[in-house]
Design an enzyme around this catalytic site. Structure first.
Site, PDB file in Angstrom:
ATOM      1  CG  ASP A  67      -1.628   1.283   1.474  1.00  0.00           C
ATOM      2  OD1 ASP A  67      -2.342   1.728   0.566  1.00  0.00           O
ATOM      3  OD2 ASP A  67      -1.456   1.864   2.568  1.00  0.00           O
ATOM      4  CG  ASP A  69      -2.061   7.409   0.161  1.00  0.00           C
ATOM      5  OD1 ASP A  69      -1.064   7.638  -0.546  1.00  0.00           O
ATOM      6  OD2 ASP A  69      -3.220   7.718  -0.167  1.00  0.00           O
TER       7      ASP A  69
END
Length: 314
Positions: A67, A69
């Protein structure tokens, strides 16, 4: 979009739009990865100063999915992209203030708020409508240097490098536009990126999405589609995220890791004995296996009011 109450990966099946978004993202990622491989021969990746030992075995059927962010990068990529577009007069000060408020919420709450993220994506789509894809890719390179390069978590970056050093492929998986995600992946020396696919006709953005944002179940569908296309064995793969919204993706792989986890993901990870690492506070891993990495990032930034005031004074 996945709701904040999502806790278990199998209670809700992916919608048709999630599957479409995932498959579109996987297709875009595969197309871009070949270009990244070619570019890697011309300029080597910018690697961390110290590369910790990591128990990753070389395996051509294994890969790692990260991922973006608050896992790889402090804050939201879409916000930093918005700042760069504002600097280039793509939109007005009031739009910047909205982006800033969304980023302040993200930093203070430590979780992705669906309404804020949807608003940010809708704003971004309206801003880029009518612009050429190649133009946004070029601007993305500049924005990475201006706002993103110094916000990469050294610890997570070292984990990604460990997979690369073991001969494995490493992909970013993010709700950010796939073009921006691809720029970040290339600059970090990664294999490629899965991201939200905005519709374009003849290289020009239409202001619409293909499917839906790559978030929650859509991320899992993208990883599943890419694994099928690339001949990967998901039981040998690893995935890393900070958000409970990514539990569907984390649950797909044999080696899930919670990085800088929100409260719900931390609870879930402990219940299922997933490995944890928090680079925000330098906490020790909850389970042996993730090394200490060079440097500990600190969450930077301020409130929307502070950013707006700064802009008015310039």
């Amino acid at each position: 979009m996945a709701a904040l109450g999502w806790l278990t990966p199998r209670r809700r099946s992916a919608t048709a739009r999630s599957v479409l978004a995932g498959e579109a993202s996987a297709e875009a990622a595969r197309k871009s990865s070949q270009e990244l491989e070619e570019l890697a021969h011309d300029a080597g990746p910018d690697v961390p100063d110290r590369e910790p030992e990591f128990p990753v075995l070389g395996d051509d059927r294994a890969a790692a999915f990260f991922d973006l962010d608050n896992t790889v990068m402090q804050g939201a990529a879409l916000f930093h992209f918005g700042r760069g577009l504002y600097k280039r007069k793509f939109f007005e000060t009031r739009d910047l203030a909205r982006f800033a408020w969304q980023q302040a919420w993200f930093r203070l709450a430590g979780v992705e708020d669906p309404e804020h993220m949807q608003d940010a994506r809708d704003s971004a789509l309206s801003i880029v409508k009518g612009h050429r894809v190649a133009e946004l890719m070029s601007i993305g390179e500049e924005i990475y240097d201006e706002y993103m390069a110094e916000r990469i978590w050294p610890g997570t970056r070292a984990l990604a490098q460990a997979h690369l050093d073991a001969g494995q492929r490493v992909w970013l998986v993010t709700a950010a536009p796939v073009e921006i995600a691809t720029v970040i992946a290339r600059r970090l020396g990664l294999t490629g990126a899965l991201g939200t696919v905005a519709e374009s006709v003849d290289g020009v953005y239409t202001g619409k999405l293909v499917g839906e944002p790559l978030h929650g179940p859509a991320k899992a569908e993208a990883v599943r589609a890419l694994a099928t296309a690339e001949g990967l064995d998901l039981s040998r793969c690893a995935a890393y995220s900070d958000s409970h919204n990514d539990i569907p993706m984390l649950s797909l792989v044999g080696h899930p890791y919670a990085i800088n986890p929100d409260a719900k993901l931390r609870k879930h990870a402990r219940a299922f004995e997933w490995r944890l690492r928090d680079y925000r506070t330098a906490r020790k891993a909850a389970k042996v296996g993730i090394p200490a990495a060079a440097g500990v990032g600190a969450v930077a930034g301020g409130t929307a009011a502070a950013i707006a005031l700064h802009r008015r004074r310039r």
